[in-house]
Design an enzyme around this catalytic site. Structure first.
Site, mmCIF file in Angstrom:
data_model
loop_
_atom_site.group_PDB
_atom_site.id
_atom_site.type_symbol
_atom_site.label_atom_id
_atom_site.label_comp_id
_atom_site.label_asym_id
_atom_site.label_seq_id
_atom_site.Cartn_x
_atom_site.Cartn_y
_atom_site.Cartn_z
ATOM 1 N N THR A 247 -28.664 23.043 51.701
ATOM 2 C CA THR A 247 -27.669 22.005 51.454
ATOM 3 C C THR A 247 -26.752 22.430 50.311
ATOM 4 O OG1 THR A 247 -29.230 20.348 52.198
ATOM 5 C CG2 THR A 247 -27.365 19.540 50.889
ATOM 6 N N CYS A 333 -27.133 39.629 30.290
ATOM 7 C CA CYS A 333 -28.396 39.894 31.000
ATOM 8 C C CYS A 333 -29.066 41.163 30.490
ATOM 9 C CB CYS A 333 -28.160 39.978 32.504
ATOM 10 S SG CYS A 333 -26.814 41.053 32.942
#
Ligand code: PLP
Length: 393
Positions: A247, A333
């Protein structure tokens, strides 16, 4: 206890604050217009579906794509995984050859490595020179010699800001029947990204670098590649043309669309003002410490990233000394991994030199003259120069 004031944010390459206008546009989609865009039997579902399709148009317009060429993902990382793995997995009877560079974001490098581990492809990692530039003849040779499936080169590097010539790279790839995939996560909003002019085949980017929400990205797929040509990584309900089931994150998609609309209207003006600030800042820094190394000031690069180092000064200590500012040593990161930057190593920097680099990245608040809390280029350069002098004594 006295509250400490927030540091001056200089890490816009890591992420950006969400624009108020984006927050306001997203807000109704949490509580009032909360329908599932796949519930097509009632108004709440239709409204959510319409909102997604409006956002798809806004996202497509920013890069001059058609709406049916945009697939929403959870991030640029996912879009990159989908682009590279999707192409390779769609034809498993072939051993694929990929060509990329040593300065790509880990999203590209790790995807290529994983495909190698799965024995589905081999990858050639092309070197760059000390300014971070690619030798285009070498790229051409390697793409042709390898009969490669895909050439993957980022549009702008996230540590140095260096821009790569994606128009020429697309021509090189196409001459050998190869695809060009580009990671435009840093360049969208700061440089011209036009998928028609550049003829790239696949292009990934993300909302949180352009004042949109985190957790939403997009993959441009030229001609809206069919499922046969690109295997989905996440299967289920068949959302996003069957390429990304689950969804949809309606509020984030709506916010991404709004961020793209704002970027389209304001990008030129901000890019010019950022370029002026960057030039001014680097000139002042060079005047105060002539031995500063600015990467890569001889190449075409983004107006928003200055990668600077001072011989003999560890970036960790410099950052501690400049606590009133928030900037990074390298990509967010990679900072947690505490390894020397693979990008700077690819440029031929030694490990001690890598430990001296700081990445200062500017954002659109620096283009707002009325914002008195932001330092002038002179003030920023002087504060950094003073900290460097202190650490050298
Ligand atoms: N590619 C580049 C060049 C980036 O700078 C980043 C984020 O720092 C990414 C990919 C990953 O983007 P996301 O955080 O949307 O996964």
């Amino acid at each position: 206890m006295a509250q400490q004031s927030a540091p001056v944010y200089l890490d816009y390459a890591a992420t950006t604050p969400v624009d108020r206008r984006v927050v306001d546009t997203m807000h109704p989609f949490f509580v009032e217009q909360f329908g599932n865009p796949n519930s097509l039997d009632h108004r709440l579902g239709w409204d959510a579906r319409d909102a997604i399709e409006r956002a798809r148009v806004q996202v497509a317009m920013l890069i001059n794509a058609s709406p049916n060429e945009i697939v929403f993902t959870s991030s640029a990382t996912e879009a990159i995984n989908l682009a590279i793995k999707g192409i390779v997995l769609s034809n498993r009877s072939k051993h694929h050859r990929l060509v990329t560079t040593t300065v790509e974001h880990s999203a590209v490098l790790q995807t290529c490595r994983q495909l190698e581990e799965w024995r589905l492809s081999t990858t050639e990692y092309l070197p760059v020179d000390s300014d971070g530039c690619l030798d285009l003849d070498q790229v051409e040779e390697s793409v042709a010699a390898n009969a490669s499936t895909m050439l993957s080169v980022m549009h702008a590097n996230n540590e140095t800001g260096t821009l790569y010539p994606i128009n020429e790279l697309a021509s090189i790839a196409h001459r050998s029947g190869s695809l060009l995939m580009t990671d435009a996560t840093q360049s969208v909003g700061k440089a011209n990204v036009d998928v028609r002019a550049s003829q790239v085949d696949l292009l990934a980017f993300s909302a949180h670098k352009i004042y949109g929400p985190k957790g939403i990205g997009a993959l441009f797929i030229r001609g809206g590649l069919s499922r046969q040509e690109l295997s989905p990584l996440i299967v289920g309900g068949g959302q996003e043309h069957g390429l990304r089931s689950g969804t949809e994150n309606v509020a984030a998609i709506v916010g991404f669309g709004k961020a793209c609309e704002i970027t389209m209207a304001e990008q030129m003006q901000h890019a010019e003002a950022l370029g002026d600030y960057q030039r001014d800042f680097e000139l002042k820094l060079k005047a105060l410490h002539p031995d500063v190394v600015v990467l890569s000031d001889q190449t075409k690069r983004l107006p928003s990233i200055s990668n600077v180092s001072f011989p003999g000064v560890e970036s960790k200590e410099l950052i501690q000394e400049l606590r009133g500012y928030a900037f990074s040593r390298q990509a967010a990161c990679a900072t947690s991994a505490a390894k020397p930057s693979h990008v700077l190593q690819a440029l031929g920097r030694t490990e001690p030199q890598c430990r001296q680099a700081i990445r200062i990245s500017f954002g659109k608040s620096f283009t707002n003259q009325a914002n008195a809390s932001l330092p002038s280029a002179q003030k920023l350069a002087s504060d950094i120069a003073a900290a460097v002098s202190l650490l050298r004594h």
